[in-house]
Scaffold this motif. Structure first.
Motif, PDB file in Angstrom:
ATOM      1  N   LEU A  30      10.888  -6.598  -0.546  1.00  7.74           N
ATOM      2  CA  LEU A  30       9.875  -5.598  -0.573  1.00  7.74           C
ATOM      3  C   LEU A  30       9.471  -5.608   0.875  1.00  7.74           C
ATOM      4  CD1 LEU A  30       7.855  -4.067  -1.502  1.00  7.74           C
ATOM      5  CD2 LEU A  30       6.590  -5.998  -2.068  1.00  7.74           C
ATOM      6  N   ASP A  31       9.472  -6.679   1.712  1.00  7.46           N
ATOM      7  CA  ASP A  31       8.770  -6.768   3.119  1.00  7.46           C
ATOM      8  C   ASP A  31       9.795  -5.595   3.889  1.00  7.46           C
ATOM      9  OD1 ASP A  31       6.583  -8.198   2.459  1.00  7.46           O
ATOM     10  OD2 ASP A  31       7.539  -9.966   3.120  1.00  7.46           O
ATOM     11  N   GLU A  32      10.888  -5.743   3.890  1.00 13.70           N
ATOM     12  CA  GLU A  32      12.015  -5.022   4.544  1.00 13.70           C
ATOM     13  C   GLU A  32      11.750  -3.524   4.186  1.00 13.70           C
ATOM     14  OE1 GLU A  32      16.151  -7.329   5.383  1.00 13.70           O
ATOM     15  OE2 GLU A  32      15.311  -7.295   2.765  1.00 13.70           O
ATOM     16  N   LEU A  33      11.617  -3.388   3.005  1.00 10.72           N
ATOM     17  CA  LEU A  33      11.628  -1.664   2.604  1.00 10.72           C
ATOM     18  C   LEU A  33      10.029  -1.194   2.797  1.00 10.72           C
ATOM     19  CD1 LEU A  33      13.895  -1.373  -0.222  1.00 10.72           C
ATOM     20  CD2 LEU A  33      14.262  -0.859   2.254  1.00 10.72           C
ATOM     21  N   LYS A  34       9.107  -1.958   2.641  1.00  9.28           N
ATOM     22  CA  LYS A  34       7.665  -1.647   2.816  1.00  9.28           C
ATOM     23  C   LYS A  34       7.284  -0.455   3.634  1.00  9.28           C
ATOM     24  CE  LYS A  34       2.856  -3.127   2.363  1.00  9.28           C
ATOM     25  NZ  LYS A  34       2.165  -4.493   2.117  1.00  9.28           N
ATOM     26  N   PRO A  35       7.878  -0.693   5.117  1.00  9.41           N
ATOM     27  CA  PRO A  35       7.287   0.640   5.965  1.00  9.41           C
ATOM     28  C   PRO A  35       7.938   1.931   5.597  1.00  9.41           C
ATOM     29  CG  PRO A  35       7.905  -1.417   7.251  1.00  9.41           C
ATOM     30  CD  PRO A  35       8.294  -1.797   5.727  1.00  9.41           C
ATOM     31  N   LEU A  70       5.927   7.705   0.716  1.00  9.56           N
ATOM     32  CA  LEU A  70       4.649   7.880  -0.307  1.00  9.56           C
ATOM     33  C   LEU A  70       3.684   8.661   0.339  1.00  9.56           C
ATOM     34  CD1 LEU A  70       4.103   4.414  -1.781  1.00  9.56           C
ATOM     35  CD2 LEU A  70       4.979   6.401  -2.911  1.00  9.56           C
ATOM     36  N   GLN A  71       3.578   8.527   1.856  1.00  8.27           N
ATOM     37  CA  GLN A  71       2.746   9.587   2.658  1.00  8.27           C
ATOM     38  C   GLN A  71       3.220  10.932   2.548  1.00  8.27           C
ATOM     39  OE1 GLN A  71       2.622   7.349   6.298  1.00  8.27           O
ATOM     40  NE2 GLN A  71       0.643   6.452   5.931  1.00  8.27           N
ATOM     41  N   SER A  72       4.730  10.859   2.737  1.00  5.33           N
ATOM     42  CA  SER A  72       5.247  12.248   2.721  1.00  5.33           C
ATOM     43  C   SER A  72       4.892  13.016   1.508  1.00  5.33           C
ATOM     44  CB  SER A  72       6.688  12.219   3.106  1.00  5.33           C
ATOM     45  OG  SER A  72       7.160  11.705   4.133  1.00  5.33           O
ATOM     46  N   ARG A  73       4.960  12.261   0.280  1.00  6.16           N
ATOM     47  CA  ARG A  73       4.871  12.613  -1.093  1.00  6.16           C
ATOM     48  C   ARG A  73       3.255  13.330  -1.098  1.00  6.16           C
ATOM     49  NH1 ARG A  73       6.284   9.029  -5.602  1.00  6.16           N
ATOM     50  NH2 ARG A  73       8.204   9.091  -4.628  1.00  6.16           N
ATOM     51  N   MET A  74       2.403  12.318  -0.492  1.00  2.83           N
ATOM     52  CA  MET A  74       1.011  12.896  -0.495  1.00  2.83           C
ATOM     53  C   MET A  74       0.853  14.033   0.096  1.00  2.83           C
ATOM     54  SD  MET A  74      -0.501   8.931  -0.166  1.00  2.83           S
ATOM     55  CE  MET A  74      -2.301   9.724   0.379  1.00  2.83           C
ATOM     56  N   VAL A  75       1.383  13.997   1.308  1.00  2.06           N
ATOM     57  CA  VAL A  75       1.251  15.238   1.988  1.00  2.06           C
ATOM     58  C   VAL A  75       1.806  16.723   1.400  1.00  2.06           C
ATOM     59  CG1 VAL A  75       2.149  16.813   4.077  1.00  2.06           C
ATOM     60  CG2 VAL A  75       1.368  14.295   4.247  1.00  2.06           C
ATOM     61  N   ASN A  76       2.827  16.688   0.658  1.00  2.00           N
ATOM     62  CA  ASN A  76       3.457  17.760  -0.020  1.00  2.00           C
ATOM     63  C   ASN A  76       2.530  18.000  -1.143  1.00  2.00           C
ATOM     64  OD1 ASN A  76       6.463  18.567   0.588  1.00  2.00           O
ATOM     65  ND2 ASN A  76       6.427  16.586   0.917  1.00  2.00           N
ATOM     66  N   LEU A  93      15.367   5.708   3.501  1.00  5.62           N
ATOM     67  CA  LEU A  93      14.231   6.748   3.270  1.00  5.62           C
ATOM     68  C   LEU A  93      13.693   7.305   4.418  1.00  5.62           C
ATOM     69  CD1 LEU A  93      11.999   3.795   1.285  1.00  5.62           C
ATOM     70  CD2 LEU A  93      13.498   5.700   0.416  1.00  5.62           C
ATOM     71  N   GLN A  94      13.629   8.677   4.143  1.00  5.26           N
ATOM     72  CA  GLN A  94      13.262   9.430   5.587  1.00  5.26           C
ATOM     73  C   GLN A  94      11.625   9.133   5.780  1.00  5.26           C
ATOM     74  OE1 GLN A  94      15.254  11.314   6.852  1.00  5.26           O
ATOM     75  NE2 GLN A  94      16.823  11.285   5.658  1.00  5.26           N
ATOM     76  N   PRO A  95      11.294   9.029   7.020  1.00  5.74           N
ATOM     77  CA  PRO A  95       9.993   8.854   7.751  1.00  5.74           C
ATOM     78  C   PRO A  95       9.259  10.231   7.667  1.00  5.74           C
ATOM     79  CG  PRO A  95      11.661   9.331   9.699  1.00  5.74           C
ATOM     80  CD  PRO A  95      12.572   9.092   8.398  1.00  5.74           C
ATOM     81  N   LEU A  96       8.069  10.109   7.811  1.00  6.24           N
ATOM     82  CA  LEU A  96       7.131  11.442   7.774  1.00  6.24           C
ATOM     83  C   LEU A  96       7.577  12.407   8.739  1.00  6.24           C
ATOM     84  CD1 LEU A  96       4.754  12.545   6.425  1.00  6.24           C
ATOM     85  CD2 LEU A  96       3.206  11.411   8.060  1.00  6.24           C
ATOM     86  N   GLN A  97       8.093  13.598   8.406  1.00  2.62           N
ATOM     87  CA  GLN A  97       8.324  14.429   9.255  1.00  2.62           C
ATOM     88  C   GLN A  97       8.295  15.812   8.700  1.00  2.62           C
ATOM     89  OE1 GLN A  97      12.457  13.867  10.813  1.00  2.62           O
ATOM     90  NE2 GLN A  97      13.276  15.882  10.343  1.00  2.62           N
ATOM     91  N   LEU A  98       7.270  16.477   9.107  1.00  2.00           N
ATOM     92  CA  LEU A  98       6.966  17.834   8.361  1.00  2.00           C
ATOM     93  C   LEU A  98       7.623  19.057   8.910  1.00  2.00           C
ATOM     94  CD1 LEU A  98       3.144  17.391   8.440  1.00  2.00           C
ATOM     95  CD2 LEU A  98       4.891  16.664   6.797  1.00  2.00           C
ATOM     96  N   SER A  99       8.932  18.918   9.277  1.00  2.00           N
ATOM     97  CA  SER A  99       9.950  19.977   9.950  1.00  2.00           C
ATOM     98  C   SER A  99      11.057  20.292   9.117  1.00  2.00           C
ATOM     99  CB  SER A  99       9.901  20.065  11.247  1.00  2.00           C
ATOM    100  OG  SER A  99      10.633  18.743  11.641  1.00  2.00           O
TER     101      SER A  99
END
Length: 339
Positions: free
Chosen positions: A281-286, A292-298, A12-18
């Protein structure tokens, strides 16, 4: 043959707006528009380095307890430079910018940061003397920094007010692991460069030949040193012909017909199989929260675009200039020989 990817790991890609947002086996994101500006100090000053001798202990001893730093209080202001005060609020902001890169858990560490702020203030005062703020190029750069800071602040504020819910994280996790269900296989192989060689190896196996010994002697793959052992893998980690062949095999059997891939010809031995175990779930949660934050930003940026009147001017592309013709070769006339 193996594709070099970790076993049952969700990417899963981290939040990265570039760059475009993508997630493995999850929703693909459109390309983001506004780059987040990470707040960081423009002044990089080196601090002191503590040296310690590296001595080998004569016998294993438990590690010594780390001393607990003495309690300390940051004054306000933290310094006064040529009559100009540096407030505790400015110090706290500086610490916030450096979070994750340095620790400020002692009076000594705090003093080091105050020293850096003092040096920065001296440089700012020198810039004022030189009236650098009136320089056109610097004005333009300051305006760009201000634009980026304001834009990123809007994004950060939106995210802080709309954190992904636990239900949303759980739903995304269930979607992810549903795509990860399947089998894992443990196999060995012998890789050669022709079908005939592979058939010869199969013939030797039928006569009672040892698979590991044949792999060490005849395989061209790096796994030959381990008797051809490839360890545990999922089908997605292998090229399709190899994965398809393994999925049809019985435990303890080898392929009686060579398997061709882009790497060559394989003789495969399936040693074991098991149900794939997805991460918790704990491993993947971050990672899921970042996605999900990336999707919210878009979604937020698309909402801003849909409610705005935007006119993008067309970029004019000029024709490339034609190369100048090469100069004609000059031929010198032959001189007549005197008789």
């Amino acid at each position: 043959m193996r594709k070099r990817t970790p076993r049952t790991k969700l990417h899963l890609q981290p939040l990265q707006l570039s760059s475009p947002m993508e997630t493995t086996r999850m929703h693909k994101m459109p390309k983001l528009i506004v780059p987040l500006l990470a707040l960081s100090s423009t002044l990089l000053l080196s601090g002191g380095v503590l040296a310690a001798e590296d001595k080998k202990p004569e016998a294993a001893t438990p590690p010594a307890a780390q001393p607990v730093p003495a309690p300390f209080t940051i004054p306000d202001p933290v310094a006064v430079v040529n009559g100009k005060t540096i407030s505790k609020a400015a110090f706290d902001q500086y610490v916030q910018q450096l979070r994750g890169r340095t620790k400020v858990d002692s009076a000594e560490a705090s003093k080091s940061l105050v020293d850096q702020l003092v040096l920065e203030e001296l440089l700012v005062q020198e810039a004022d003397k030189q009236k650098l703020a009136d320089d056109a190029q610097i004005k333009q750069q300051l305006a760009m920094v201000q634009r980026s800071l304001l834009a990123s602040s809007v994004i950060r504020r939106m995210l802080s007010e709309s954190a992904p819910s636990e239900d949303a994280v759980k739903k995304e996790y269930e979607t992810a692991i549903a795509a990860m269900k399947g089998k894992e296989y443990k196999a060995s192989h012998i890789l050669v460069d022709s079908e005939d060689k592979a058939k010869e190896i199969i013939a030797e196996l039928k006569k009672g030949g040892n698979f590991a010994e044949l792999a060490k002697a005849k395989s061209s793959d790096s796994s030959k040193d381990n008797g051809g052992d490839l360890g545990w893998f999922t089908p997605s980690m292998m090229v399709p012909p190899f994965a398809q062949a393994v999925a049809k095999m019985e435990k303890g059997k080898y392929t009686e017909q060579p398997v061709q891939t882009s790497f060559g010809w394989h003789v495969i031995l399936l040693e074991d199989s098991r149900d794939a175990t997805p991460p918790s779930l704990d491993e993947l949660k971050p990672q899921i929260q970042q996605m999900l934050q990336s999707r919210m930003v878009n979604d937020y940026l698309e909402k801003l675009k849909s409610g705005a009147k935007i006119e993008v001017k067309e970029i004019q592309v000029s024709e490339a200039p034609k190369p100048a013709p090469a100069p004609a070769a000059v031929v010198e006339p032959k001189k007549e020989e005197k008789k």
